[in-house]
Design a protein around this motif. Structure first.
Motif, PDB file in Angstrom:
ATOM      1  N   CYS A  84      55.091  76.195  39.413  1.00  0.00           N
ATOM      2  CA  CYS A  84      55.502  74.785  39.475  1.00  0.00           C
ATOM      3  C   CYS A  84      54.890  73.979  38.334  1.00  0.00           C
ATOM      4  O   CYS A  84      54.637  72.784  38.488  1.00  0.00           O
ATOM      5  N   ASP A  85      54.664  74.628  37.187  1.00  0.00           N
ATOM      6  CA  ASP A  85      54.168  73.952  35.982  1.00  0.00           C
ATOM      7  C   ASP A  85      52.822  73.274  36.208  1.00  0.00           C
ATOM      8  O   ASP A  85      52.536  72.236  35.592  1.00  0.00           O
ATOM      9  N   PHE A  86      51.989  73.838  37.061  1.00  0.00           N
ATOM     10  CA  PHE A  86      50.700  73.204  37.340  1.00  0.00           C
ATOM     11  C   PHE A  86      49.752  73.358  36.163  1.00  0.00           C
ATOM     12  O   PHE A  86      49.601  74.434  35.599  1.00  0.00           O
ATOM     13  N   GLN A  87      49.102  72.250  35.809  1.00  0.00           N
ATOM     14  CA  GLN A  87      48.054  72.243  34.805  1.00  0.00           C
ATOM     15  C   GLN A  87      46.910  71.372  35.306  1.00  0.00           C
ATOM     16  O   GLN A  87      47.122  70.220  35.686  1.00  0.00           O
ATOM     17  N   LEU A  88      45.698  71.922  35.299  1.00  0.00           N
ATOM     18  CA  LEU A  88      44.521  71.148  35.690  1.00  0.00           C
ATOM     19  C   LEU A  88      44.058  70.357  34.463  1.00  0.00           C
ATOM     20  O   LEU A  88      43.075  70.686  33.807  1.00  0.00           O
ATOM     21  N   SER A  89      44.791  69.286  34.188  1.00  0.00           N
ATOM     22  CA  SER A  89      44.662  68.552  32.928  1.00  0.00           C
ATOM     23  C   SER A  89      43.567  67.498  32.950  1.00  0.00           C
ATOM     24  O   SER A  89      43.107  67.043  31.907  1.00  0.00           O
ATOM     25  N   GLY A  90      43.161  67.076  34.156  1.00  0.00           N
ATOM     26  CA  GLY A  90      42.278  65.929  34.283  1.00  0.00           C
ATOM     27  C   GLY A  90      43.068  64.637  34.387  1.00  0.00           C
ATOM     28  O   GLY A  90      44.279  64.594  34.118  1.00  0.00           O
ATOM     29  N   ARG A  91      42.373  63.583  34.803  1.00  0.00           N
ATOM     30  CA  ARG A  91      43.016  62.271  34.947  1.00  0.00           C
ATOM     31  C   ARG A  91      42.125  61.209  34.300  1.00  0.00           C
ATOM     32  O   ARG A  91      40.908  61.185  34.519  1.00  0.00           O
ATOM     33  N   PHE A  92      42.757  60.319  33.539  1.00  0.00           N
ATOM     34  CA  PHE A  92      42.076  59.156  32.979  1.00  0.00           C
ATOM     35  C   PHE A  92      42.524  57.924  33.739  1.00  0.00           C
ATOM     36  O   PHE A  92      43.724  57.615  33.813  1.00  0.00           O
ATOM     37  N   GLY A  93      41.565  57.196  34.311  1.00  0.00           N
ATOM     38  CA  GLY A  93      41.851  55.925  34.968  1.00  0.00           C
ATOM     39  C   GLY A  93      41.389  54.790  34.092  1.00  0.00           C
ATOM     40  O   GLY A  93      40.199  54.710  33.743  1.00  0.00           O
ATOM     41  N   GLY A  94      42.299  53.914  33.694  1.00  0.00           N
ATOM     42  CA  GLY A  94      41.970  52.833  32.779  1.00  0.00           C
ATOM     43  C   GLY A  94      41.440  51.604  33.492  1.00  0.00           C
ATOM     44  O   GLY A  94      41.971  51.192  34.529  1.00  0.00           O
ATOM     45  N   ALA A  95      40.413  51.002  32.929  1.00  0.00           N
ATOM     46  CA  ALA A  95      39.813  49.783  33.488  1.00  0.00           C
ATOM     47  C   ALA A  95      40.505  48.557  32.911  1.00  0.00           C
ATOM     48  O   ALA A  95      40.713  48.469  31.694  1.00  0.00           O
ATOM     49  N   ILE A  96      40.834  47.609  33.770  1.00  0.00           N
ATOM     50  CA  ILE A  96      41.458  46.368  33.315  1.00  0.00           C
ATOM     51  C   ILE A  96      40.451  45.495  32.564  1.00  0.00           C
ATOM     52  O   ILE A  96      40.806  44.788  31.626  1.00  0.00           O
ATOM     53  N   GLY A  97      39.183  45.567  32.952  1.00  0.00           N
ATOM     54  CA  GLY A  97      38.168  44.760  32.279  1.00  0.00           C
ATOM     55  C   GLY A  97      36.786  45.354  32.452  1.00  0.00           C
ATOM     56  O   GLY A  97      36.612  46.386  33.124  1.00  0.00           O
ATOM     57  N   PRO A  98      35.751  44.726  31.875  1.00  0.00           N
ATOM     58  CA  PRO A  98      34.386  45.258  31.930  1.00  0.00           C
ATOM     59  C   PRO A  98      33.849  45.429  33.347  1.00  0.00           C
ATOM     60  O   PRO A  98      33.113  46.375  33.622  1.00  0.00           O
ATOM     61  N   GLN A  99      34.197  44.500  34.244  1.00  0.00           N
ATOM     62  CA  GLN A  99      33.694  44.611  35.613  1.00  0.00           C
ATOM     63  C   GLN A  99      34.245  45.863  36.282  1.00  0.00           C
ATOM     64  O   GLN A  99      33.510  46.602  36.960  1.00  0.00           O
ATOM     65  N   ASP A 100      35.533  46.115  36.102  1.00  0.00           N
ATOM     66  CA  ASP A 100      36.130  47.336  36.644  1.00  0.00           C
ATOM     67  C   ASP A 100      35.486  48.568  36.021  1.00  0.00           C
ATOM     68  O   ASP A 100      35.232  49.568  36.705  1.00  0.00           O
ATOM     69  N   TYR A 101      35.241  48.505  34.728  1.00  0.00           N
ATOM     70  CA  TYR A 101      34.651  49.647  34.032  1.00  0.00           C
ATOM     71  C   TYR A 101      33.277  49.992  34.611  1.00  0.00           C
ATOM     72  O   TYR A 101      32.958  51.168  34.840  1.00  0.00           O
ATOM     73  N   GLU A 102      32.467  48.980  34.868  1.00  0.00           N
ATOM     74  CA  GLU A 102      31.144  49.233  35.424  1.00  0.00           C
ATOM     75  C   GLU A 102      31.240  49.856  36.815  1.00  0.00           C
ATOM     76  O   GLU A 102      30.501  50.792  37.147  1.00  0.00           O
ATOM     77  N   GLN A 103      32.164  49.337  37.637  1.00  0.00           N
ATOM     78  CA  GLN A 103      32.333  49.890  38.980  1.00  0.00           C
ATOM     79  C   GLN A 103      32.828  51.335  38.904  1.00  0.00           C
ATOM     80  O   GLN A 103      32.353  52.217  39.631  1.00  0.00           O
ATOM     81  N   MET A 104      33.791  51.598  38.020  1.00  0.00           N
ATOM     82  CA  MET A 104      34.309  52.952  37.869  1.00  0.00           C
ATOM     83  C   MET A 104      33.221  53.908  37.389  1.00  0.00           C
ATOM     84  O   MET A 104      33.162  55.063  37.823  1.00  0.00           O
ATOM     85  N   SER A 105      32.382  53.448  36.500  1.00  0.00           N
ATOM     86  CA  SER A 105      31.288  54.286  35.999  1.00  0.00           C
ATOM     87  C   SER A 105      30.340  54.668  37.120  1.00  0.00           C
ATOM     88  O   SER A 105      29.887  55.824  37.211  1.00  0.00           O
ATOM     89  N   ARG A 106      30.033  53.698  37.983  1.00  0.00           N
ATOM     90  CA  ARG A 106      29.154  54.004  39.127  1.00  0.00           C
ATOM     91  C   ARG A 106      29.824  55.006  40.068  1.00  0.00           C
ATOM     92  O   ARG A 106      29.162  55.908  40.597  1.00  0.00           O
ATOM     93  N   ASN A 107      31.129  54.841  40.280  1.00  0.00           N
ATOM     94  CA  ASN A 107      31.851  55.781  41.149  1.00  0.00           C
ATOM     95  C   ASN A 107      31.853  57.191  40.560  1.00  0.00           C
ATOM     96  O   ASN A 107      31.735  58.185  41.293  1.00  0.00           O
ATOM     97  N   ALA A 108      32.006  57.288  39.235  1.00  0.00           N
ATOM     98  CA  ALA A 108      31.980  58.603  38.586  1.00  0.00           C
ATOM     99  C   ALA A 108      30.620  59.274  38.779  1.00  0.00           C
ATOM    100  O   ALA A 108      30.529  60.481  39.049  1.00  0.00           O
ATOM    101  N   GLU A 109      29.567  58.476  38.662  1.00  0.00           N
ATOM    102  CA  GLU A 109      28.225  59.015  38.880  1.00  0.00           C
ATOM    103  C   GLU A 109      28.056  59.521  40.310  1.00  0.00           C
ATOM    104  O   GLU A 109      27.449  60.581  40.550  1.00  0.00           O
TER     105      GLU A 109
END
Length: 437
Positions: A122-147
């Motif tokens: 079924c054409d599966f590829q474990l490519s990874g996912r990039f989630g884009g932050a709308i602004g710096p506040q989102d980026y900081e929250q996303m970084s903490r979630n990644a950690e």
């Protein structure tokens, strides 16, 4: 104005390669061990699990197998849990919250193993996912979630500052983002077609274009009435999700079908695709009404999806809405035509997490909240184990009470335009807060 290719199709792009097909009509069995309603990812995975455990199984679907969301989705193996960690803690407590988050990892791993072990192409590829932050506040929250993902679950996840995001996505729209390497992409219509093949080969009997109209008790058995006759069953499993109809008014009051629409661009040049999607990752953003997008499996198109919010047959407004947001992220696509547009129903409910539950001895596996590529096979399998009595000592974290009913709701989501307006207002507020508008 949205540019559409001549003869733009309103059937899924996926169906060009793997259209859902009716099955040859077979007589309805007199009796089976288990009757399953719904022949999508969940119903077929459950049927396969049960047959391999020695049970006789009949699956009924009012459409062709997989004609609903199983062949209409974006093919992203996200396994998302919509409520954040704090919301889960408040609703369900620490033990269930941690179990829910752990199962997300297990569900993705199980899917990937299943595809490999069953030889599903079924054409599966474990490519990874990039989630884009709308602004710096989102980026900081996303970084903490990644950690937190790295620390608590051992998932490879890391922040990407804005200065480096062009290595992952060719846009200046986002303010950095986060990569998760445990998410990939597949061709959903090929997946359901292959799952159907494996299930039938194992002995699952599937009746397409055969609506289940009623389920009654008769002593220790059930009578499942269909548009072509009835069958007796010792056990019943319902997996209708976003296509639950008036045949089950109790369940219908608990699940809200929400249209998720996708557009596909015409084929793009190799050079343009390399600039816009250099790593061929799955993509998304942090808006409340966020968008999900990806390259097609052959790397020649961009597929871009989001919530539709309409309930009529005219796709012009939602297509224009998606197209406008696509151009906001990728201005280089100005003038690119849209070749396909389509939608499928996702099932939302008040708890917003997938669910297994039992009512009147009927087991339900449903409520995948827009992440059914991962959750439907996982929940379907666990529902089958429940019917087999094999999960009593270690049940799924998603096996508990039914979602609450929705006041004044009987199947027509009259409130969706209000909610869509509210979510859009939240996104505008976020954009203003982040200095984007």
């Amino acid at each position: 104005m949205t540019l559409t290719a001549d003869g733009m199709k309103t059937t899924p792009y996926w169906w060009d390669a793997a259209p859902p097909q009716p099955l040859p009509e077979k007589p309805i069995e007199k009796s089976v061990d288990v009757a399953i309603v719904g022949a999508g990812y969940a119903g077929l995975t459950a049927g396969l699990t049960l047959v391999r455990a020695g049970r006789s199984v009949a699956v009924f679907d009012r459409q062709h197998p997989g004609e609903g969301a199983s062949s209409r989705n974006g093919g992203i193996t996200s396994g998302s849990i919509r409520p954040d960690h704090q919301t889960l803690l408040r609703k369900f407590g620490e033990a269930r919250t941690m179990a829910i988050e752990r199962e997300g990892k297990l569900a993705r791993e199980h899917l990937y193993s299943f595809l490999k072990e069953e030889g599903i192409e079924c054409d599966f590829q474990l490519s990874g996912r990039f989630g884009g932050a709308i602004g710096p506040q989102d980026y900081e929250q996303m970084s903490r979630n990644a950690e937190k993902l790295r620390r608590d679950l051992g998932i490879e996840a890391y922040a990407v500052p804005q200065a480096e995001q062009h290595d992952y996505i060719g846009t200046d729209f986002f303010r950095g983002g986060v990569v998760r390497m445990d998410i990939g992409g597949l061709h959903p219509a090929k997946f359901i077609s292959e799952l159907l093949r494996v299930a039938q080969a194992a002995g699952v009997v599937i009746h397409s274009d055969t609506a289940a109209t009623n389920i009654d008790r008769d002593g220790r058995e059930f009578i499942v009435r269909t548009s072509r006759g009835h069958v007796r069953a010792r056990q019943v499993l319902v997996c209708t999700n976003g296509y639950t109809d008036e045949a089950n008014p109790w369940l219908r009051r608990r699940l809200v079908p929400v249209r998720s629409r996708i557009i596909a661009t015409e084929e793009l040049s190799t050079e343009l695709m390399a600039r816009l999607m250099p790593r061929q990752m799955m993509l998304g953003d942090t808006r409340t009404l966020g968008f999900y997008f990806r390259p097609s499996p052959d790397g020649k198109r961009i597929l871009f999806g989001g919530r539709d919010g309409t309930y009529n047959d005219d796709p012009s407004k939602p297509v224009a809405y998606l197209h406008g947001n696509l151009l906001e992220i990728f201005p280089e696509l100005q003038g690119t035509r849209i070749s396909h547009t389509w939608f499928g129903n996702v099932a939302m409910h008040r708890d917003m997490i997938p669910r297994i539950f039992t009512r009147d001895e009927i087991v339900y596996a449903t409520g995948f909240c827009g992440s059914g590529v991962v959750w439907a096979p996982w929940i379907g399998r666990w529902a089958a184990l429940k019917l087999l009595g094999k999960e009593q000592d270690n049940p799924s974290a998603f096996d508990f009470r039914a979602p609450a009913s929705i006041p004044f709701y009987r199947g027509k989501p009259w409130f969706m335009p209000l909610f869509m307006a509210l979510y859009k207002a939240r996104d505008r507020k976020k954009m203003r807060r982040e200095g984007r508008i």
